[in-house]
Motif scaffolding. Structure first.
Motif, short mmCIF file in Angstrom:
data_model
loop_
_atom_site.label_atom_id
_atom_site.label_comp_id
_atom_site.label_asym_id
_atom_site.label_seq_id
_atom_site.Cartn_x
_atom_site.Cartn_y
_atom_site.Cartn_z
N THR A 286 6.52 -7.90 -3.52
CA THR A 286 7.54 -7.71 -4.39
C THR A 286 8.45 -6.54 -3.56
N GLN A 287 9.63 -6.43 -4.36
CA GLN A 287 10.59 -5.29 -3.70
C GLN A 287 10.10 -4.01 -4.15
N ALA A 288 9.15 -3.85 -4.87
CA ALA A 288 8.67 -2.46 -5.08
C ALA A 288 8.32 -1.56 -3.88
N PRO A 289 8.61 -0.42 -4.05
CA PRO A 289 8.23 0.35 -3.00
C PRO A 289 6.59 0.72 -2.76
N GLU B 230 6.05 0.01 -10.09
CA GLU B 230 6.39 0.38 -8.94
C GLU B 230 5.27 1.22 -8.24
N ASN B 231 4.55 1.76 -8.86
CA ASN B 231 3.22 2.52 -8.18
C ASN B 231 1.83 1.87 -8.70
N ASP B 232 1.93 0.84 -8.91
CA ASP B 232 0.85 -0.15 -9.36
C ASP B 232 0.26 -0.66 -7.95
N VAL B 233 -1.17 -0.37 -7.93
CA VAL B 233 -1.89 -0.91 -6.87
C VAL B 233 -2.45 -2.40 -7.17
N GLY B 234 -2.06 -2.69 -8.14
CA GLY B 234 -2.95 -4.17 -8.42
C GLY B 234 -2.49 -5.30 -7.42
N ASP B 235 -3.35 -5.98 -6.98
CA ASP B 235 -3.13 -7.04 -5.92
C ASP B 235 -2.20 -8.27 -6.12
N SER B 236 -1.51 -8.63 -5.24
CA SER B 236 -0.90 -9.93 -5.22
C SER B 236 0.23 -10.08 -6.28
#
Length: 384
Positions: free
Chosen positions: A13-16, A290-296
């Protein structure tokens, strides 16, 4: 404490990038300033060093196989300390698989196509994609659909002599394996991957209370517009969904690889432009992840207004798309591995993400696509 097999985290995604978590610390009083990676022997890139919660040894995220993109939450154990390296296989029992995937009972006609000599051939599906749809709908719907087909043919006859245009390449439905036992193994392989990662099966985008509502999924918000999926290709996509609902599975097998984690390979020859699957999961606003470490996570809508941007989060509900791996697009050899493309479409006004074969794929070849097809910021330089 038992540890599950390592699964690579993939942000698309475009999320940082997620906020850097501090290096995992063990309960010992050891000074970690001199910790070196057990794989490469280097103590550089300290922020990328991950410590095992059991043996206290260090490993670079990018030296692990499969590669980890970010520090996982909770306890983590290195390959040597993990009590089991391979996932527990889902039972190869038809009733359990049918229940897991919520497969609808097939009609008598469909059963003959699946099991008997009258199985609908690959060539017929490719030439007449409407044909399978006729068998999978009610009598009333079939009559209405037949009239639509006749009317569309009349229109083509009237216009073909007047207009000459470049022939558009149509999307093709997948061609299931003829052997029901083989399809059962394919489904069991996906069930194994989903249960290991703690997800349940879904073949549609899901809208959960507290996340983005379905009304937020508006393709018109995409700057510059989004490619519209033609009516004929939309019918082909729906045909694939209907086949899966009745147990006609795409010829794909999920396998566990020590280097790549769960990955997907063709279990039968797949033609260029075949629909592999739709990328599905829970739809949420990007600002919430934005700060989620969920994969994929996958971009669904890149609206001009950041507050309206949407992502697909397949950590709770997903299908086989979650396990298709990415290429290393920093090397020529990595780029050559790509055999699937990821395309976002406007389907009846809503954004959808479809994975499509971009060349012929022989049986046994693993499926790969470019995670950086849109944003060019996913860290693939350490991919195998």
């Amino acid at each position: 404490m038992k540890a599950s097999p390592m699964v690579p985290h993939r942000r698309r995604t475009q999320a940082p990038a997620p906020q850097k978590s501090p290096k995992k610390r063990s309960k010992s009083k050891r000074n970690h300033a001199d910790t070196c990676c057990e794989e490469c022997g280097s103590g550089e890139f300290a922020a990328e060093l991950l410590l095992c919660d059991q043996c206290d040894r260090g490993f670079h995220l990018f030296c692990l196989r499969p590669v980890l993109v970010s520090v996982p939450e909770g306890a983590w154990f290195c390959p040597s300390c993990s009590s089991h390296q391979r996932p527990k296989s889902f039972p190869l029992v038809q009733t359990k698989i049918v229940d897991f995937f919520r497969i609808q009972k097939s009609s008598q006609t469909t059963e003959k196509m699946c099991l008997g000599k009258g199985h609908l051939s690959c060539s017929l599906v490719y030439v007449f994609p409407w044909l399978m749809l006729l068998f999978s709908t009610s009598e009333i719907d079939r009559g209405h659909l037949f009239l639509i087909i006749l009317e569309s043919r009349k229109k083509r006859r009237r216009t073909s002599s007047l207009v000459t245009s470049k022939k558009k390449r149509k999307l093709l439905p997948f061609n299931p394996s003829e052997d029901p036992a083989r399809r059962l193994k394919q489904m069991a392989s996906l069930a194994t991957a989903l249960t290991t990662t703690g997800a349940s099966f879904s073949n549609e985008l899901t809208y959960i209370p507290g996340m983005a509502p379905r009304s937020a999924n508006c393709a018109a918000l995409e700057p510059g517009g989004m490619q519209v999926l033609s009516k004929e290709d939309t019918d082909t996509l729906n045909l694939c969904k209907n086949m899966m609902n009745q147990g006609e599975w795409p010829p794909l097998m999920v396998v566990y690889d020590y280097l790549e984690g769960f990955t997907v390979e063709a279990d039968k020859f797949i033609r260029d432009l075949t629909i592999i699957t739709e990328y599905v999961g829970d739809v949420d606003y990007l600002k919430n992840r934005e700060n989620d470490v969920g994969d994929s996570m996958m971009t669904l809508l890149s609206a001009a207004d950041p507050s309206k941007r949407l992502v697909i989060c397949p950590d709770k509900h997903s299908n086989i798309a979650r396990f298709i791996n990415g290429i290393n697009n920093h090397t020529p050899d990595g780029k050559k591995k790509q055999n699937v493309k990821c395309v976002r479409f406007d389907v009846n006004g809503e954004c959808r993400v479809i994975l499509i074969a971009n060349r012929d794929i022989p049986k046994g070849e693993r499926l790969y696509y470019d995670y950086n097809g849109y944003e060019h910021e996913y860290p693939t330089e350490h991919f195998v």
